[in-house]
Motif scaffolding. Sequence first.
Motif, short mmCIF file in Angstrom:
data_model
loop_
_atom_site.label_atom_id
_atom_site.label_comp_id
_atom_site.label_asym_id
_atom_site.label_seq_id
_atom_site.Cartn_x
_atom_site.Cartn_y
_atom_site.Cartn_z
N ILE A 45 -27.66 36.58 3.28
CA ILE A 45 -26.21 36.70 3.33
C ILE A 45 -25.73 36.69 4.78
CG2 ILE A 45 -24.27 38.25 2.85
CD1 ILE A 45 -25.34 36.93 0.37
N GLY A 46 -24.69 35.93 5.07
CA GLY A 46 -24.12 35.85 6.41
C GLY A 46 -24.87 34.93 7.34
N ASN A 101 -25.95 28.98 7.84
CA ASN A 101 -26.37 27.94 8.78
C ASN A 101 -27.83 28.12 9.20
OD1 ASN A 101 -25.69 30.31 10.15
ND2 ASN A 101 -24.45 29.31 11.71
N TYR A 102 -28.18 29.35 9.54
CA TYR A 102 -29.55 29.67 9.95
C TYR A 102 -30.52 29.44 8.79
CZ TYR A 102 -33.39 32.69 11.63
OH TYR A 102 -34.62 33.20 12.02
N ALA A 103 -30.15 29.89 7.59
CA ALA A 103 -31.03 29.73 6.42
C ALA A 103 -31.24 28.25 6.11
CB ALA A 103 -30.43 30.45 5.21
N ALA A 104 -30.19 27.45 6.22
CA ALA A 104 -30.31 26.01 5.94
C ALA A 104 -31.22 25.35 6.97
CB ALA A 104 -28.93 25.36 5.94
N SER A 149 -17.50 28.19 11.73
CA SER A 149 -16.84 27.05 12.36
C SER A 149 -17.80 25.87 12.41
CB SER A 149 -16.40 27.40 13.78
OG SER A 149 -17.54 27.57 14.62
N GLU A 150 -17.27 24.71 12.69
CA GLU A 150 -18.12 23.53 12.83
C GLU A 150 -19.12 23.72 13.96
OE1 GLU A 150 -17.64 18.65 13.07
OE2 GLU A 150 -15.90 19.95 13.38
N ASP A 188 -24.19 34.09 13.29
CA ASP A 188 -24.05 34.70 11.97
C ASP A 188 -22.59 34.93 11.60
OD1 ASP A 188 -26.77 34.72 11.91
OD2 ASP A 188 -27.00 36.90 11.94
N ARG A 189 -22.21 34.39 10.46
CA ARG A 189 -20.90 34.63 9.85
C ARG A 189 -21.02 34.33 8.37
NH1 ARG A 189 -19.93 32.82 14.84
NH2 ARG A 189 -18.30 33.78 16.10
#
Length: 295
Positions: free
Chosen positions: A160-161, A164-167, A106-107, A99-100
């Motif tokens: 929010i934050g 990557n996880y949501a995608a 980062s990649e 989470d960020r």
Amino acid sequence: MNEKRICDRRTVLITGAGGGLGRAYALAFAAAGANVVVNDIRLEAAEAVAAEVRAAGGQALADAGDITSLAGAQAIVDAALTAFGEVHVLVNNAGILRDRMFLSLSEEDWDAVMRVHLKGHFCLANVLARRWRDAAKAGRPVEAPRIVNTSSGAGLQGSIGQSNYAAAKAGIAGLTLVQAAELARYGITVNCLAPAARTSMTEGAMPELVKKPESGFDEWDPLNVASIVVWLGSPLSSHVTGRCFEAMGGRLSVADGWHTGPVADKGGRWDPAELTPVVEQLIRDTRAPQKVYGT
């Protein structure tokens, strides 16, 4: 069939089953009569859950195979076949967080989440679905083959934050739709779940909210969510495929996914300059989306 043992003599393979939701699924499937393959990258955790299943009178195999490669997935399936003869149910549960805020990712943050969630969902499903298809074509179909994927509220409406996880979780919901459509001809059902429960992820993110109450119904207990997963993995669910269930505590719902909304048709090409009132009217006529978590 004993209604309490709706998965009697079936074998279920559960990823990320060394704790949290995966552990709850393993215990619940075993209580429903299933043999359980407890897969987790942490072998010690997998062995502990397998021991719990056996102590309760069930059959379990602990496995720490790699779900993010086809070779690793094949090795996991081979171990399950050696132990139990067949695999009837795959529960893709394993996941990680990085989470960020989007601009701070980062990649590696992106790639790690995609690898575990999306590729992890692909590999075992691909190996098992090929096996189930071949068996069906050979005239010896596996009884009630099932895939249960794991999406998330973050994947259904954003968080929010957690871009990557949501995608990744949104991708899993889309993957579920296509798998269900393509695999139906072989008798395979594919559904997904957006669960809410007390896990290492939620305890780290919101410890006070998910804390076990001193008395009364524990709505964050992962075993609450396990009920629908066991049902989806049973022969009883043969008429349900391509659906996403949201589950928490005693609440269960079917997510109402993307639908084509109101249409404005000019009968010809739009001039970009004339689209402002058209788009504004379409938005007024369309149901507002749920808010992104954290907004």
